[in-house]
Scaffold this motif. Sequence first.
Motif, mmCIF file in Angstrom:
data_model
loop_
_atom_site.group_PDB
_atom_site.id
_atom_site.type_symbol
_atom_site.label_atom_id
_atom_site.label_comp_id
_atom_site.label_asym_id
_atom_site.label_seq_id
_atom_site.Cartn_x
_atom_site.Cartn_y
_atom_site.Cartn_z
ATOM 1 N N UNK A 252 -7.796 -24.000 -123.508
ATOM 2 C CA UNK A 252 -7.444 -24.803 -122.340
ATOM 3 C C UNK A 252 -7.922 -24.204 -121.034
ATOM 4 N N UNK A 253 -8.610 -23.062 -121.065
ATOM 5 C CA UNK A 253 -9.111 -22.406 -119.859
ATOM 6 C C UNK A 253 -10.570 -22.069 -120.075
ATOM 7 N N UNK A 254 -11.409 -22.555 -119.144
ATOM 8 C CA UNK A 254 -12.855 -22.337 -119.287
ATOM 9 C C UNK A 254 -13.364 -21.166 -118.463
ATOM 10 N N UNK A 255 -12.811 -20.948 -117.254
ATOM 11 C CA UNK A 255 -13.302 -19.835 -116.427
ATOM 12 C C UNK A 255 -12.199 -19.379 -115.480
ATOM 13 N N UNK A 256 -12.258 -18.098 -115.118
ATOM 14 C CA UNK A 256 -11.287 -17.481 -114.201
ATOM 15 C C UNK A 256 -12.062 -16.624 -113.190
ATOM 16 N N UNK A 257 -11.718 -16.788 -111.886
ATOM 17 C CA UNK A 257 -12.345 -15.992 -110.818
ATOM 18 C C UNK A 257 -11.228 -15.373 -109.981
ATOM 19 N N UNK A 258 -11.265 -14.062 -109.841
ATOM 20 C CA UNK A 258 -10.214 -13.423 -109.063
ATOM 21 C C UNK A 258 -10.521 -11.952 -108.814
ATOM 22 N N UNK A 259 -9.745 -11.372 -107.960
ATOM 23 C CA UNK A 259 -9.925 -9.967 -107.641
ATOM 24 C C UNK A 259 -8.931 -9.536 -106.571
ATOM 25 N N UNK A 260 -8.998 -8.251 -106.199
ATOM 26 C CA UNK A 260 -8.061 -7.762 -105.202
ATOM 27 C C UNK A 260 -8.343 -8.272 -103.805
ATOM 28 N N UNK A 261 -9.563 -8.629 -103.502
ATOM 29 C CA UNK A 261 -9.918 -9.064 -102.157
ATOM 30 C C UNK A 261 -10.320 -10.522 -102.097
ATOM 31 N N UNK A 262 -10.372 -11.192 -103.208
ATOM 32 C CA UNK A 262 -10.817 -12.597 -103.222
ATOM 33 C C UNK A 262 -9.690 -13.482 -103.724
ATOM 34 N N UNK A 263 -9.795 -14.727 -103.347
ATOM 35 C CA UNK A 263 -8.800 -15.690 -103.808
ATOM 36 C C UNK A 263 -8.958 -15.947 -105.319
ATOM 37 N N UNK A 264 -7.844 -16.217 -105.951
ATOM 38 C CA UNK A 264 -7.847 -16.475 -107.400
ATOM 39 C C UNK A 264 -8.161 -17.948 -107.656
#
Length: 496
Positions: A252-264
């Motif tokens: 149900x999840x194709x991609x995830x983008x995140x980090x300590x300084x970037x928006x999730x």
Amino acid sequence: MAKTAAGGKRVAMAYARVGGMLFMMLCTSGALSHAAQAQGVAQRAPETASSAAVELSVGEQRQVAAGRSLSRVAVGDPDVADVLVMRERNGKGGVLVVGKSPGTTNLMLWDKAQSTPQTLTLTVRPAAAAALANGAAPPVATYDGDVVVSGSTPTMETHQRGVDLAALAASKRSRANTSSGDRRGALAGNGGRDGAGATAGAIVDESTVATRSVVQVDVRVVEFSRTVLKEAGLNLFKQSNGFAFGSFAPSGLTSVTGGGTSNFQAVGAVPIASAFNLVLNSAGRGLFADLSLMESNNLARVLAEPTLVALSGQSASFLAGGEIPVPVPEALGATSIQYKPYGVGLTLTPTVLSARRIALKVAPEASQLDFQNAVTINGVSVPAITTRRADTTVELGDGESFVIGGLIDRETLSNVGKVPLLGDLPIIGAFFKQLNYQRKDKELVIIVTPHLVSPLAKDARLPSLPGEQSEQHGGPVWRSYLGGALSGDVGPGFSR
């Protein structure tokens, strides 16, 4: 003169004596001729008399020709019957006949004052013949060990009695021959080798059953297939002040983008593509939820109504399905193709018992292709075949029906995907797991109705075939085409 007269007197007396002697000789010859004629009539009397028949069982004794003066008796086959001459004080008596083994032979009787014998036909039956045979059973006769069943019977039950009686007669005669051969062999000093090779005689069945032998069987095959499918899944995502939380079903999840300084950022997919999806999105609160629910019910019904015709004792079959080619490896790298049938099939064998009773052997079968258990042969995927089969025998009357049911195939599949610990919580755990429940039910029902039928008579009018009545041969095609529903003709492309 005196001498002459005396001589004439003596001559007359001599002629008188000669005439008397001639008269006495004629009388004697006449009496002898009458006696000879009477004796000839008495001798020819047995020739005109018809031969009598005597029937008895094995081990039974019976006296025949009682009160007669017999000079000699003879029996044709001593293995069938034994005879004993009985004499009384007055010189008269009879013959005692004893049945030894099943068979037919003759008995000849000579009276003292006759030269032509009287012939009696002796028929010896097994001891159990009275229990097996009745007025409707076919005649059974034994000839030198071979048994012949002849005549006509009204039902198969009476015919079977005749066959059982023939088998009993053949076995009894075989044992009797073996026993007598052993005795003769022992007397000859060879240890009974003469009768060691005795075998049961052949049984020849020439009888007929006076019933119709053509059976028409009306078959109705119904297969019900029901499938129940239930699926449930949930996608949940929450983001607020740089904090994000989400629960996604598998795939149900194709991609995830995140980090300590970037928006999730999370890109979700529909957990169940063919389900009904309930979507909730709140941009101000940073909340997104997707609930997928599906419940599916499928019902399938397969119906076949074949009509089979078979002779009594012969088989008939049908198959509603197909054949799948299966590659079979052979020697030297060669490959051949064999076809395996599958589908709904039925094999039946009717036996006419009487004018109103039919014994029917039925073997239904239902098979289908199973691609989950397929095998690969030379790079070709060959599916397995799932089969449901039964074999039963029933006795029915003409026009009666019976139902074969209970051929049920049920498959249940339940799959639950969940988050550990969270998916086990009551109520709240439903947001952290996915359910996939599937059940397949299949039931096969067969209805069979036999009928005793006869073929159509010669030059009889045949019934109309399906669609033959509505078919046009040179009819007004254009009138039906232009008139449409107002036309009374059924033209090409139109139906009612």
